[in-house]
Design an enzyme around this catalytic site. Sequence first.
Site, short mmCIF file in Angstrom:
data_model
loop_
_atom_site.label_atom_id
_atom_site.label_comp_id
_atom_site.label_asym_id
_atom_site.label_seq_id
_atom_site.Cartn_x
_atom_site.Cartn_y
_atom_site.Cartn_z
N GLY A 15 0.80 -1.22 0.00
CA GLY A 15 0.00 0.00 0.00
C GLY A 15 0.83 1.27 0.00
CB ILE A 94 -9.16 -10.50 -12.85
CG1 ILE A 94 -7.73 -10.98 -13.03
CG2 ILE A 94 -9.88 -10.16 -14.15
CD1 ILE A 94 -7.06 -10.63 -14.29
CG LEU A 95 -11.62 -5.37 -10.53
CD1 LEU A 95 -11.71 -3.86 -10.54
CD2 LEU A 95 -11.88 -5.90 -9.13
CG ASN A 109 -4.50 -0.67 -12.18
OD1 ASN A 109 -4.21 -0.74 -10.98
ND2 ASN A 109 -4.02 -1.51 -13.09
CG HIS A 111 0.43 -2.18 -15.63
ND1 HIS A 111 0.14 -3.41 -15.10
CD2 HIS A 111 1.29 -2.40 -16.65
CE1 HIS A 111 0.81 -4.33 -15.77
NE2 HIS A 111 1.50 -3.75 -16.71
CB SER A 138 0.98 3.31 -17.59
OG SER A 138 2.10 3.01 -18.38
CG ASP A 147 -2.82 -4.23 -17.00
OD1 ASP A 147 -3.42 -3.69 -16.05
OD2 ASP A 147 -2.06 -5.21 -16.87
C1 GRF Z 1 2.81 -1.05 -7.82
O1 GRF Z 1 4.05 -1.22 -8.39
C2 GRF Z 1 1.75 -0.92 -8.87
O2 GRF Z 1 2.21 -0.43 -10.08
C3 GRF Z 1 1.26 -2.33 -9.07
O3 GRF Z 1 1.35 -2.92 -7.80
C4 GRF Z 1 2.34 -2.26 -7.02
C5 GRF Z 1 1.70 -1.88 -5.73
O4 GRF Z 1 2.62 -1.49 -4.75
N1 GRF Z 1 -0.05 -2.34 -9.67
P1 GRF Z 1 2.12 -0.85 -3.39
O5 GRF Z 1 1.24 -1.85 -2.68
O6 GRF Z 1 1.41 0.41 -3.70
O7 GRF Z 1 3.38 -0.59 -2.62
#
Ligand code: GRF
Length: 321
Positions: A15, A94-95, A109, A111, A138, A147
């Site tokens: 998080g 996956i939603l 999101n 990614h 992104s 994605d």
């Molecule tokens: C991030 O690198 C994000 O791009 C990916 O999952 C990771 C989450 O990290 N979708 P965190 O839990 O926010 O530290």
Amino acid sequence: MTDKSKIAVLISGAGTNMAALVYASRIGDCPYEVVLVASNDAQAPGLALAAAEGIATFAHPHKGMTREAHDAAMEDAVRQAGADYIVLAGYMRILSDGFVERWQGRMLNIHPSLLPLYKGLDTHARAIAAGDTHGGTSVHLVTPELDAGEVLAQVRVPIVADDTPESLAERVKLAEHQLYPRAVAECVSRWRDPAALLARLRALALALPESDERESHGSPGFRVGGEKTGKYFAYFADQHHGTPHIALLARTGSMDELLNLVESQPDVYFKPAYYGASGWVGIILNRPGVDWDEVAEWLHRSWRSVAPKRLTRMMDIADEF
Ligand code: GRF
């Protein structure tokens, strides 16, 4: 700013992006506030941090549940919290399509790749293996295809000698923590901005055959059919006659249709002053989650109702193929 947008952040792990979003929301006049942090994992470390920050939290493990049932529990919590947007931050699920579609334009999101490169997992390892000079991250709108939604913002991160997927991931996260709060702030603000809404509407209207723009009573209007005999098919109305709406005015087929629309979807449609009397409907653009495909359809339909026959005939022929 008093009317901040409310966001719910969904996490599965550390998080750190959620934390970046929270702290950015506490600085200056950030246009959003975090009203909920929710997870599919009650042990997700991010939940404790959110709770310590005085933010409502919700955890619901997905084990033994169908995807739809789990999504419904999460969505319910999001609605109860009064969120306008869902921000996925390392949410490893996956939603279901229905969930995503209900939040279209209002679910984001992040990614860890330069999309459209490397959708899915192991993005850093794949970028290194391909010999890329840069990885990156992104922020994109979420659509049912994984994605693949519109990319809102990106940042590039160089790959250095001896980088491992872990070392690269760590630097990409630093970039993410800068990027995500900005991209979210921008996304929640753009639907309020008349210039941004007009630009988007203009692009769609002027893409229709032989349309041009001409001001009418101080508002941008869009016409078809040439200099002398042209007819208006759309107007852009920015908070006219005391309404709070920024809207597209388009032609409907009848007064009955207009009144039905306004009655059944008052958040979307209204009867504009003066124009309403001749069957024009107002389609509200300054609301989160506008379906721009629907706006394009209204423009097309309105255009068609006044375009000269020679143009509509051409379209009919094209439509048959
Ligand atoms: C991030 O690198 C994000 O791009 C990916 O999952 C990771 C989450 O990290 N979708 P965190 O839990 O926010 O530290």
